[in-house]
Design an enzyme around this catalytic site. Structure first.
Site, PDB file in Angstrom:
ATOM      1  CB  ALA A  72      -7.152  -6.606 -25.215  1.00  0.00           C
ATOM      2  N   GLY A  98      -4.384  -4.096 -21.526  1.00  0.00           N
ATOM      3  CA  GLY A  98      -4.558  -2.952 -22.189  1.00  0.00           C
ATOM      4  C   GLY A  98      -5.268  -1.803 -21.533  1.00  0.00           C
ATOM      5  CD  GLU A 132      -0.530  -3.194 -22.831  1.00  0.00           C
ATOM      6  OE1 GLU A 132      -1.546  -3.643 -22.994  1.00  0.00           O
ATOM      7  OE2 GLU A 132       0.637  -3.378 -23.330  1.00  0.00           O
ATOM      8  CD  GLU A 152      -1.469  -8.018 -21.068  1.00  0.00           C
ATOM      9  OE1 GLU A 152      -0.657  -7.988 -19.932  1.00  0.00           O
ATOM     10  OE2 GLU A 152      -1.881  -6.753 -21.388  1.00  0.00           O
TER      11      GLU A 152
END
Ligand code: COA
Length: 262
Positions: free
Chosen positions: A66, A111, A114, A134
């Site tokens: 992200a 992300g 993910e 994270e």
């Protein structure tokens, strides 16, 4: 259709989507997630597209997570829709109804990892590094990583990866079952395309039913999952592809499934 943050290239029977913010290692900002959602929806709705390959531009990153500049100002009120927006894109990929293949060409972190986890098959280049860092930022994987990583590699390894935040090599990812295969960077896209070409020779009604039944293994209990599988099996028995595939075998000829005849 052209996008600000990705490239979508339609080939014969499949689409290649390339995350394209190379100066930011393809970090997932809001624009990229919106573009990706749109491009995936287009691929889902296009009857001539039977599979999608998802990769990153350049040789350094699939996606480095992200966009931390967008993450940093969040409070709890903003955090929920932020997480749900990323989860929605990952869920769309997982439930596209067509195979989505990740060609992990470099860093797949946070992300980015993910998104790769939401894909159905993952090929990685030798230089790829994967991880869920994270906790190093004071947060946790919020685009489905705690759930999908745990299901894919098991609770012990997922816990080790998530609590340490450490990156692992492509070879280690292969060893723990996080990726399907590791290939030289120069061969990565060709490897993903070769897999897609193989799947394109098969009955697409069967491929889609099988994909859906495989997902049911995660989403339904064992007894319900077995029932779901039997129902899909029964439905396929009524399809022209089933008659063609079984007849072709008995007649000792190659099957010509519906999407190939079109
Ligand atoms: N969000 C926003 N920008 C990012 C980013 C991210 N997740 N990852 C990398 N970038 C940006 C860097 O800020 C830098 O931008 P700049 O040139 O404008 O300063 C650019 O991408 C290149 O990254 P850089 O850190 O200089 O490359 P590197 O080769 O030294 O390191 C990484 C590569 C992947 C190890 C490092 O970028 C990194 O740790 N990124 C964050 C990974 C992460 O924590 N992801 C989870 C987010 S929830």
């Amino acid at each position: 259709m052209s996008y600000l943050t990705l490239l979508a290239e339609k080939k014969q029977g499949y689409t290649i989507i390339t995350l394209n913010r190379p100066d930011k290692l393809n970090a997932l900002n809001g624009q990229l997630l919106a573009d990706l959602h749109h491009a995936m929806t287009q691929a889902q709705q296009d009857a001539s597209v039977h599979a999608v390959i998802l990769t990153g531009s350049g040789v350094k990153a699939f996606a480095a997570g992200a966009d931390i500049a967008e993450l940093q100002p969040l409070d709890a009120t903003g955090g929920l829709p932020f997480s749900e927006r990323g989860q929605a894109v990952a869920n769309l990929i997982e439930h596209l109804g067509k195979p989505v293949i990740a060609a992990v060409n470099g860093f797949a972190l946070g992300g980015g990892c993910e998104l790769a986890l939401a894909c159905h098959v993952r090929f990685a280049s030798e230089n790829a590094q994967l991880g869920l860092p994270e906790v190093t930022l004071g947060t946790l994987p919020g685009y489905g990583g705690t759930q999908r990583m745990t299901r894919l590699v098991g609770r012990a390894k997922a816990t080790e990866l998530i609590l340490s935040g450490d990156r692992i090599t492509a070879q280690e990812a292969l060893r723990i079952g996080l990726v399907n295969e590791v290939v030289p960077q120069a061969d990565l896209l060709a490897r993903a395309e070769k897999f897609v070409q193989t799947v394109l020779l098969r009955s697409q009604s069967a491929v889609r039913a099988a994909l859906s039944a495989i997902l049911a293994a995660d989403e339904l209990g064992h007894v319900e999952g077995m029932h779901y599988e039997a129902e899909r099996f029964a439905e396929l028995c009524d399809t022209p592809d089933f008659k063609e595939g079984t007849s072709a075998f008995l007649e000792k000829r190659a099957a010509k499934f519906q999407h190939l005849a079109a």
